[in-house]
Motif scaffolding. Structure first.
Motif, PDB file in Angstrom:
ATOM      1  N   ASP A 126       0.836  -1.202   0.000  1.00 28.14           N
ATOM      2  CA  ASP A 126       0.000   0.000   0.000  1.00 28.14           C
ATOM      3  C   ASP A 126       0.869   1.250   0.000  1.00 28.14           C
ATOM      4  O   ASP A 126       0.605   2.204  -0.755  1.00 28.14           O
ATOM      5  CB  ASP A 126      -0.916   0.013   1.224  1.00 28.14           C
ATOM      6  N   ARG A 127       1.910   1.254   0.826  1.00 24.61           N
ATOM      7  CA  ARG A 127       2.788   2.423   0.877  1.00 24.61           C
ATOM      8  C   ARG A 127       3.575   2.578  -0.423  1.00 24.61           C
ATOM      9  O   ARG A 127       3.821   3.700  -0.890  1.00 24.61           O
ATOM     10  CB  ARG A 127       3.741   2.307   2.066  1.00 24.61           C
ATOM     11  N   GLN A 178       1.193   4.099  -2.855  1.00 25.84           N
ATOM     12  CA  GLN A 178       0.989   5.515  -2.558  1.00 25.84           C
ATOM     13  C   GLN A 178       2.124   6.361  -3.115  1.00 25.84           C
ATOM     14  O   GLN A 178       1.898   7.418  -3.714  1.00 25.84           O
ATOM     15  CB  GLN A 178       0.864   5.721  -1.050  1.00 25.84           C
ATOM     16  N   ARG A 222       2.003   9.033  -6.322  1.00 21.69           N
ATOM     17  CA  ARG A 222       2.469  10.422  -6.223  1.00 21.69           C
ATOM     18  C   ARG A 222       3.444  10.742  -7.354  1.00 21.69           C
ATOM     19  O   ARG A 222       3.394  11.825  -7.941  1.00 21.69           O
ATOM     20  CB  ARG A 222       3.142  10.640  -4.858  1.00 21.69           C
TER      21      ARG A 222
END
Length: 261
Positions: A189-190, A193, A197
């Motif tokens: 998930d990170r 993310q 970005r």
């Protein structure tokens, strides 16, 4: 073939899926991973990649000792080129777009070389990092002796390379080998993310910035600044730069096309 490629919009998730072999690459999987990278780099809609390993125990444990290294030994005994592009990504500037390594478990030998060829490295607390090749009478031949001293202090790099011993995730973070440590349940998930970005930025600008950093590391400051200036000049003439400036003036999010004009 167990190199998995999944797409989530502009993000490509590439998984080495050989958990029964600690995600080691044999000859076929080495070639399969190289093929996936070529497809990713050639696809204009793919802007960022995440590289990970299946099973939770290993990111990648390097080249399969039973098949890959004997194959490399045969090549070494011939007159063929000796420089190794492990997994199609460990030679200089092979992949133009950003790649994030999402590491859980063992990241050793060629696996660490794959991770170091990525641009950003995220890992879990149980990850282990090392270059153990000298234990088997060879050296790290997929960029390990060149990238590790560029990422961490030379003395630490030599300690890892010459002893063949592994280090922990906290130690890897301390010396700057990884960007940060993340809980296992949040790792992908990170990574997504961060990838989202990056993907939201101008793709031409992102690729040019990566090129400026990678190539500039091998140049003098003066030549590096000249490279930066040349790349900026190209970007300022692009459709993406025009869109970015319009979006700023109109107080909206830019919609980048990735087109030069």
């Amino acid at each position: 073939m167990t190199i998995d490629l999944e797409r989530k919009g502009p993000i490509a998730l590439i998984t080495i899926n050989r958990p029964d072999a600690m995600n080691a690459l044999d000859v076929d999987h080495d070639r399969a991973l190289a093929k996936v990278w070529k497809e990713f780099d050639a696809d204009p809609s793919a802007r960022v990649a995440i590289l990970t390993g299946a099973g939770g125990k290993a990111f990648c444990s390097g080249g399969d000792l039973k098949t890959y290294l004997p194959w490399r030994r045969q090549i070494a005994q011939s007159d063929a080129e000796s420089t190794i592009s492990f997994g199609g990504m460990t030679l200089a500037n092979e992949i133009r777009k950003p790649v994030i390594a999402a590491i859980q478990g063992y990241c050793i030998a060629g696996g660490l070389e794959l991770a170091m060829a990525c641009d950003i490295r995220l890992c879990t607390a149980d990850s282990k990092f090392g270059l153990a090749e000298v234990r088997w009478g060879v050296l790290p031949g997929g960029g390990g002796t060149q990238r590790l001293p560029r990422l961490v202090p030379t003395g630490i790099a030599l300690e890892m390379i010459l002893t063949g011993e592994s280090i922990s995730a906290p130690r890897a973070e301390q010396i700057g080998l990884v960007n940060r440590i993340i809980d296992a349940e949040s790792l992908l998930d990170r990574a997504f993310q961060m990838a989202e970005r990056i993907a939201a930025n101008g793709p031409l600008a992102v690729q040019a910035a990566k090129k400026a950093v990678q190539e500039g590391l091998n140049l003098s400051l003066q030549d590096g600044l000249a490279l930066e200036g040349a790349l900026q000049k190209q970007l300022l003439q692009s459709a993406d730069a025009d869109e970015g400036l319009r979006a700023f003036a109109e107080r909206r999010s830019p919609v980048f096309s990735g087109k030069t004009s």
